[in-house]
Design an enzyme around this catalytic site. Structure first.
Site, short mmCIF file in Angstrom:
data_model
loop_
_atom_site.label_atom_id
_atom_site.label_comp_id
_atom_site.label_asym_id
_atom_site.label_seq_id
_atom_site.Cartn_x
_atom_site.Cartn_y
_atom_site.Cartn_z
N GLU A 1 0.80 -1.22 0.00
CA GLU A 1 0.00 0.00 0.00
C GLU A 1 0.84 1.28 0.00
OE1 GLU A 1 -4.13 -0.85 2.24
OE2 GLU A 1 -2.35 -1.46 3.34
N TYR B 1 1.14 -4.83 13.14
CA TYR B 1 0.09 -4.00 12.53
C TYR B 1 -0.71 -3.27 13.60
CZ TYR B 1 -3.50 -2.71 9.15
OH TYR B 1 -4.36 -2.01 8.33
N ASP C 1 -2.67 -4.69 3.43
CA ASP C 1 -2.91 -5.02 4.84
C ASP C 1 -3.93 -6.14 4.99
OD1 ASP C 1 -1.14 -3.08 5.63
OD2 ASP C 1 -2.68 -1.54 5.90
N HIS D 1 -5.59 -10.31 13.70
CA HIS D 1 -4.22 -9.91 14.00
C HIS D 1 -3.87 -10.21 15.45
CE1 HIS D 1 -4.06 -7.89 10.21
NE2 HIS D 1 -5.02 -7.05 10.54
N ARG E 1 -3.67 -1.59 13.41
CA ARG E 1 -5.14 -1.54 13.40
C ARG E 1 -5.64 -2.93 13.76
NH1 ARG E 1 -4.14 1.69 8.67
NH2 ARG E 1 -4.60 3.87 9.12
N GLU F 1 -10.21 -3.48 4.77
CA GLU F 1 -9.81 -2.43 3.83
C GLU F 1 -8.67 -2.91 2.94
OE1 GLU F 1 -11.26 1.38 2.83
OE2 GLU F 1 -11.84 0.08 4.49
N ASP G 1 -6.70 -6.76 6.57
CA ASP G 1 -7.97 -6.41 7.18
C ASP G 1 -8.96 -6.17 6.04
OD1 ASP G 1 -7.21 -3.96 6.16
OD2 ASP G 1 -6.89 -3.02 8.11
#
Length: 950
Positions: free
Chosen positions: A18, A334, A104, A381, A336, A108, A106
C-alpha cells in the site's frame, strides 16, 4: 526454500503493497527477482462527483455513484491522482510472471487487493500475501504461504462503503439546505458529534450544589517512621449511623440523587467540628484485605490511542500516524487491530525480556493469555507489540522523538503483560467518638501497601481523570488495632461544590464509542479528525468542545433522522455488517431494507436492518423516505436555542449570533457570538454583554472635506471605519465609487475610536515620496501589519505610528538595507509553556504571519480553533507539536509541463527509425516521470487513502 533460491530458477514476481515506505522495507527483505511497488492506498473508489461517472450512467446513479435500483451495484472509477500509478503497475505486471497482492490483512486491505486485481486484470498467477509485521522472517513466511483473496471480507467492506455513501450523500444535502453549506453527515461521525453535544447539554443543565464534611487528623501518640506512621487522616463517614453525602451521591445535574444520606451544610459541619474538639476517639474496626492487581492486556488500537493521549499528549490521529511509521519500518506489528492476543513467538520474547531485565521472580510460571474483549472483533491480527522474535529495547532501536516515545510505550506494555501480579494489602480503619452535643461521629481512612510490585516495575496505566490515583500509589496507615485510643490533633470542616460532567477528550471519546460498540476501533482516529475538521468540535486544552453549529446539526438529526443517530440503532447496524462479514447475512437484502425500508408485509429476515426500527412492529421507513419530505424541517426552528430574558441564540450561515426582539422593530438587538465560545459559557449575563456592545453603524461625525458621514463598524474580520456615500452614488460600472475603508489598529477599539483617528486611518496608503528613479514609495497598513511598498518590493515597519510620520529619508534608508525574510524585528514570545517532553527544548507561543503558533525552535504548529494564547496549556502545546511532527514536512508539487503539439508529416524510412527511438525514449521518460511522481507521494497520503472512513 527461501524466496531468493526460488527465483534463481527463473521468473520475476511483482509484489504490490500500500505505501512506498512499506515497499522500501519489504524490498530489502526479498532481494533479487522481486519487484516491490506501492499502490499508494486505494487506486479505485466510488466517484467523488457526477463528472467522474461514466456517461452510460444516468439519474440517481450519477448523483450517488451507486445503482440503488439494481442491487446497489457500485460504480467504481480509478482515482484521478492514481492513474499514473496504475499505468506503472500495469507496465510492471506485463514484465512479471507472478503477482503478489500484499496489502494489509484487514477488510480495507483485502478490498484494495481485490480492486488491484480487478483493474490490473492479471494474466499471470495471483497470490494474496499477508503478514502482520514487517520483519525478514515474516515477509519470507508470507511469500512461501500465500492464500486466496477472501471475497467475504471484500463484500463486507463494499457493503460498508455503499452504506456510508448512501448515508452521507442523502443526509448531507439536507444539512446544506437547512443549516449551512459544505456540511457533512456520516454513520459514525454524526453519532460521535451527538455524544459530544449531549455532554455539553449536561454541562448547560448542571447546577452546582454545595456539600460539607469533616477531615480529622488522628494521632497514635507514639513515634512513627516510614513503615508505621504516627498519625492518619480520615474523613467523616457517618453521623448517628447515617452516611454523610459525598460527591458520588450527586448526579450529572449537580443535585443530590441518593436518598437516606446526610447532606451537611456549612453551619452544621462547623457546629459538629466544634462539638468534636475535645472528644476521645478510638479505633472501632480494622479491616485488612489482600491486594492483587493483574497486568493490563497488550495494546489494541483503541487502548493505544487512549494511553498515548494520557501519557504522551498525542491526539488519536497523531498516534496512528506515528504507529504507521513504526509498522512500515519494521518496529511494531500491525497497528489496526481489535485483538489482545500475543503469538507464541511474542510471548516467548516478552518472557525472555522479563527474566533478563527484572529477574525470574517477576516471571509467572505460565504465559498469560488475554481473551478478546471487543464484540465482533473484525481482524485476526495479534495485539500491537514490538516486532520480531526478540524484542528490541527502546535504546536498541535508534529511534528518536515521537517514534521513540510511542515505541517505548508499546514495548513497556507488552513486556508488563507477561509479568507477575502486583500484591500487597488494603486496610480500612473506622474511628469513632461522641461529640459534646451527643451526636456519634464515625470517620474512615483507607490505605494500601504494595509488598511486591510485579508488572508495575515496568508499566502503570494512566487515567483520564488527572486527579485519579494511579495503581502504584501507596497510602500507609499506622499499625492500629480495634479499641486503640486516638487523639484528634485537628478537625476541620471542608466545603465542596459539585462539578459539571467532564467534557470528552479524544481518549475518553474513543473509549465511549468502543463501549457503545459504535463504529470500528480502526476508524476512530479518522472520525475524530473529521468532526474537528468540519468545525463541529474544537479543542480547549485536551477537551473536545462542541460548536454551536454542531448543536444545530444534532438538533436537526435528532428531530428528523432520530433513528440514524440513535446509539443502539448504530450499534445494531454494526452487528448486521459483521454478520454480513461472517456470511450469516446477505448484503443486498440488508441494503434494500436500510435504504427503501420494509416492504408492506415484509419481515426483518436475514437483512436484520428492520430489527433496529422503532420497536413497535409498525412500518419502518427507509433512508430514502426520510430525506424526501424536507418541507417539514423548519430551518429557523432547528437552528434556534433560547438563552433567557427574551434572548435567542441562532446559528446562521456565517456563524452563531444572539438576538432579541423582531427584525425591523426599534428594540431589535443582534450581536455575533465568538467562534471559540463554549456553549456552556453562554449565560444570560454574557448574552446581555454581547448585545450591549456597539454594533451596526457607530456614527463618528462628518468628514470636514467631503461632508460624508464616517461610521465605525464591527465586521466579521474585526472593527473598521468607513464613509457613507451620498444617495445616488454609482456602485457599479465605469463610474463606480468605492467608499474609503480602513481596519482599526490593534491598539484601538470600536467604542473609543474618534473621527480624527478614523480620517487618519482612511488617509492610508500615504505617499512617502519617490526614490532616485522616480518610483513611488507608500506607507500602507496590511493584514500582517504596517509596511512600505515600492513597486513590488515591500518592507515591514515595526510600529503603526510610522505609517503617518516616516520620512522619505528614513524610508530610503530601510530600502538601502538587505531585505529581511519575515518580520522586520523579532517579537518576544507571547507565552512560555515549558520544556517539550520529546525535543526537550523550551516551547513558546509566538505571533506569526497566520496568527499565534507554538514552537520549540524546530517544529511550528499553528493554534487551532478554540485554542488561545491565554488558555493554552503546556500539554496542549506539546500535543500540537506532536501532531505536526507526525505529519512530516510539507511536500512541494511538481508542475507538469504542457505538451507541445507538432504538425504531422509523412516520415521517410530514416525518419521512421528515428521516430521509433524517440518513442522509446518518450516511453522511458514517462516511466521515469511516473516513478518520480509515485516517489513523491508521502507516507501520509498513503495513510489517508487507506484509512477506514465511516
Amino acid at each position: 526454500m527461501s524466496p531468493t533460491s526460488e527465483t534463481a530458477h527463473g521468473g520475476r514476481r511483482l509484489v504490490i503493497v500500500e505505501s512506498p515506505a512499506k515497499a522500501k522495507t519489504i524490498k530489502g527483505y526479498l532481494g533479487p527477482g522481486y519487484v516491490v511497488e506501492a499502490s499508494v492506498g486505494h487506486i479505485r473508489d466510488l466517484p467523488s462527483g457526477a463528472a467522474e461517472v461514466p456517461e452510460k450512467y444516468t439519474g440517481e446513479v450519477r448523483r450517488l455513484g451507486v445503482d440503488v435500483e439494481h442491487d446497489f451495484q457500485p460504480v467504481y472509477v480509478v482515482n484521478a491522482d492514481k492513474k499514473a500509478q496504475v499505468r506503472k503497475l500495469k507496465e510492471l505486471l506485463a514484465e512479471s510472471d507472478e503477482l503478489y497482492l500484499a496489502t494489509d490483512e484487514d477488510r480495507e486491505g483485502e478490498a484494495i487487493a481485490w480492486h488491484l486485481r480487478e483493474v490490473l486484470k492479471p494474466k499471470v498467477p495471483v497470490h494474496r500475501m499477508v503478514f502482520h509485521e514487517i520483519t525478514k522472517d515474516a515477509i519470507r513466511e508470507a511469500v512461501a504461504n500465500p492464500r486466496e483473496l477472501n471475497q467475504r471480507m471484500v463484500d463486507a467492506q463494499e457493503t460498508r462503503r455503499i452504506l456510508d455513501r448512501l448515508y452521507g450523500y442523502e443526509v448531507s444535502p439536507v444539512l446544506w439546505k437547512k443549516v449551512m453549506p459544505k456540511l457533512s453527515a456520516g454513520r459514525v461521525q454524526s453519532v460521535a458529534t451527538r455524544l459530544v453535544v449531549e455532554r455539553e447539554r449536561e454541562r448547560i443543565a448542571f447546577r452546582s450544589a454545595e456539600y460539607w464534611d469533616l477531615t480529622g487528623t488522628f494521632s497514635t501518640g507514639r513515634k512513627g517512621d516510614a513503615s508505621d506512621p504516627s498519625s492518619l487522616v480520615a474523613r467523616l463517614a457517618a453521623v448517628d449511623g447515617r452516611r454523610v453525602a459525598q460527591g458520588r451521591d450527586f448526579g450529572p445535574d449537580g443535585q443530590l440523587k441518593t436518598a437516606n444520606v446526610l447532606h451537611l451544610d456549612e453551619q452544621n459541619a462547623r457546629t459538629l467540628a466544634a462539638a468534636l474538639a475535645d472528644t476521645a476517639f478510638s479505633v472501632r474496626s480494622v479491616e485488612s484485605k489482600p491486594y492483587r492487581r493483574s497486568p493490563y492486556a497488550p495494546f489494541r488500537t483503541t487502548t493505544l490511542q487512549q494511553e498515548a493521549s494520557r501519557k504522551l499528549g498525542f491526539g488519536a490521529k497523531a498516534t496512528m500516524q506515528v504507529a504507521q511509521k513504526l509498522y512500515e519500518n519494521g518496529f511494531i506489528t500491525y497497528m489496526r487491530t481489535d485483538s489482545t492476543i500475543l503469538s507464541d513467538t511474542a510471548v516467548s520474547a516478552a518472557r525472555a525480556q522479563v527474566t533478563h531485565l527484572y529477574g525470574a521472580d517477576y516471571l509467572p510460571e505460565k504465559p498469560r493469555v488475554y481473551a478478546g474483549k471487543v464484540k465482533n472483533a473484525q481482524e485476526a491480527h495479534e495485539a500491537i507489540r514490538p516486532s520480531g522474535d526478540r524484542f528490541r529495547t527502546p535504546a536498541e532501536t535508534g529511534l528518536t522523538g515521537d517514534q521513540f516515545k510511542l515505541y517505548e510505550l508499546i514495548w513497556k506494555r507488552t513486556v508488563a503483560s507477561q509479568m507477575k501480579d502486583a500484591t500487597g494489602n488494603s486496610v480500612t480503619v473506622k474511628i469513632g467518638g461522641r461529640a459534646s452535643d451527643g451526636r456519634d461521629a464515625e470517620f474512615s481512612a483507607s490505605g494500601k501497601t504494595i509488598t511486591f510490585h510485579g508488572f508495575m516495575k515496568a508499566y502503570v496505566e494512566g487515567a483520564d481523570d488527572p486527579n485519579a490515583e494511579l495503581d502504584d500509589r501507596e497510602r500507609r496507615l499506622p499499625q492500629v488495632a480495634e479499641g486503640d485510643a486516638l487523639s484528634a490533633e485537628e478537625i476541620t470542616a471542608d466545603g465542596h461544590a459539585t462539578k459539571p460532567p467532564a467534557r470528552y477528550t479524544e481518549a475518553s471519546l474513543v473509549k465511549e464509542l468502543e463501549e457503545r460498540e459504535i463504529g470500528r476501533p480502526s476508524t476512530y482516529a479518522s472520525i475524530i479528525g473529521t468532526i474537528l475538521d468540519r468545525g463541529y468540535v474544537f479543542k480547549k486544552g485536551t477537551a473536545l468542545v462542541p460548536s454551536f453549529l454542531s448543536f444545530a446539526v444534532v438538533n436537526l438529526l435528532e428531530k428528523h433522522f432520530g433513528r440514524l443517530v440513535d446509539y443502539d440503532f448504530t450499534a445494531r447496524m454494526e452487528d448486521d455488517l459483521d454478520r454480513i462479514a461472517r456470511g450469516e447475512a446477505q448484503s443486498v437484502p440488508w441494503l434494500k431494507r436500510f435504504y427503501f425500508g420494509e416492504a408492506e408485509g415484509g419481515t426483518s429476515g436475514e437483512g436484520g436492518a428492520a430489527d433496529a426500527g422503532n420497536g413497535d412492529g409498525d412500518h419502518l421507513g427507509g433512508l430514502k423516505e426520510l430525506v424526501t419530505d424536507l418541507g417539514a424541517i423548519d430551518a429557523r426552528e432547528i437552528s434556534s436555542f433560547p438563552v433567557g430574558n427574551g434572548i435567542v441564540l441562532r446559528v446562521g450561515r456565517y456563524g452563531a449570533y444572539v438576538e432579541r426582539g423582531e427584525k425591523g422593530q426599534e428594540e431589535y438587538q443582534k450581536a455575533d457570538v465568538p467562534d471559540d465560545l463554549a456553549p456552556d459559557e453562554l449565560t444570560v449575563g454574557l448574552a446581555e454583554e454581547l448585545l450591549a456592545k456597539p454594533s451596526g453603524d457607530f456614527e463618528l461625525g462628518a468628514d470636514p472635506v467631503s461632508g460624508n458621514q464616517i461610521v465605525a463598524k464591527d465586521g466579521r474580520y474585526g472593527p473598521y471605519v468607513t464613509e457613507i456615500l451620498p444617495e445616488g452614488t454609482p456602485k457599479t460600472g465605469k463610474n463606480a465609487v468605492k467608499p474609503r475603508t480602513a481596519s482599526l489598529f490593534k491598539s484601538m477599539s470600536l467604542d473609543t475610536v474618534t473621527l480624527e483617528e478614523a480620517l487618519k486611518l482612511m488617509s492610508l496608503p500615504r505617499v512617502v515620496g519617490t526614490d532616485a528613479e522616480g518610483v513611488e514609495i507608500t506607507a500602507q497598513n496590511g493584514r500582517y501589519g504596517p509596511y512600505l511598498k515600492k513597486g513590488t518590493d515591500s518592507r515591514s515597519l515595526t510600529d503603526e505610528d510610522q505609517l503617518f510620520n516616516i520620512t522619505l529619508d528614513e524610508a530610503l534608508a530601510i530600502y538601502a538595507q538587505p531585505k529581511q525574510r519575515g518580520r522586520a524585528a523579532a517579537k518576544p514570545p507571547l507565552k512560555e509553556l515549558g520544556t517539550d517532553p520529546v525535543s526537550e527544548k523550551p516551547v513558546v507561543v509566538k505571533d506569526g504571519r497566520f496568527g499565534p503558533y507554538v514552537t520549540d525552535g524546530e517544529t511550528n504548529a499553528t493554534l487551532r480553533t478554540g485554542d488561545s494564547v491565554e488558555t493554552i496549556t503546556p500539554e496542549r502545546g506539546y500535543e500540537l507539536l506532536a501532531e505536526k511532527r507526525a505529519k512530516g514536512p510539507a511536500k512541494k508539487t511538481a508542475k507538469k509541463a504542457p505538451a507541445k503539439k507538432t504538425a504531422a508529416k509523412k516520415a521517410t524510412p530514416a525518419k521512421k527509425t528515428a521516430a521509433k527511438k524517440t518513442a522509446a525514449k518518450t516511453t522511458a521518460a514517462k516511466s521515469t516521470t511516473a516513478k518520480t511522481a509515485a516517489a513523491k507521494k508521502t507516507t501520509a497520503s498513503a495513510k489517508t487513502a487507506s484509512a477506514k472512513t465511516e
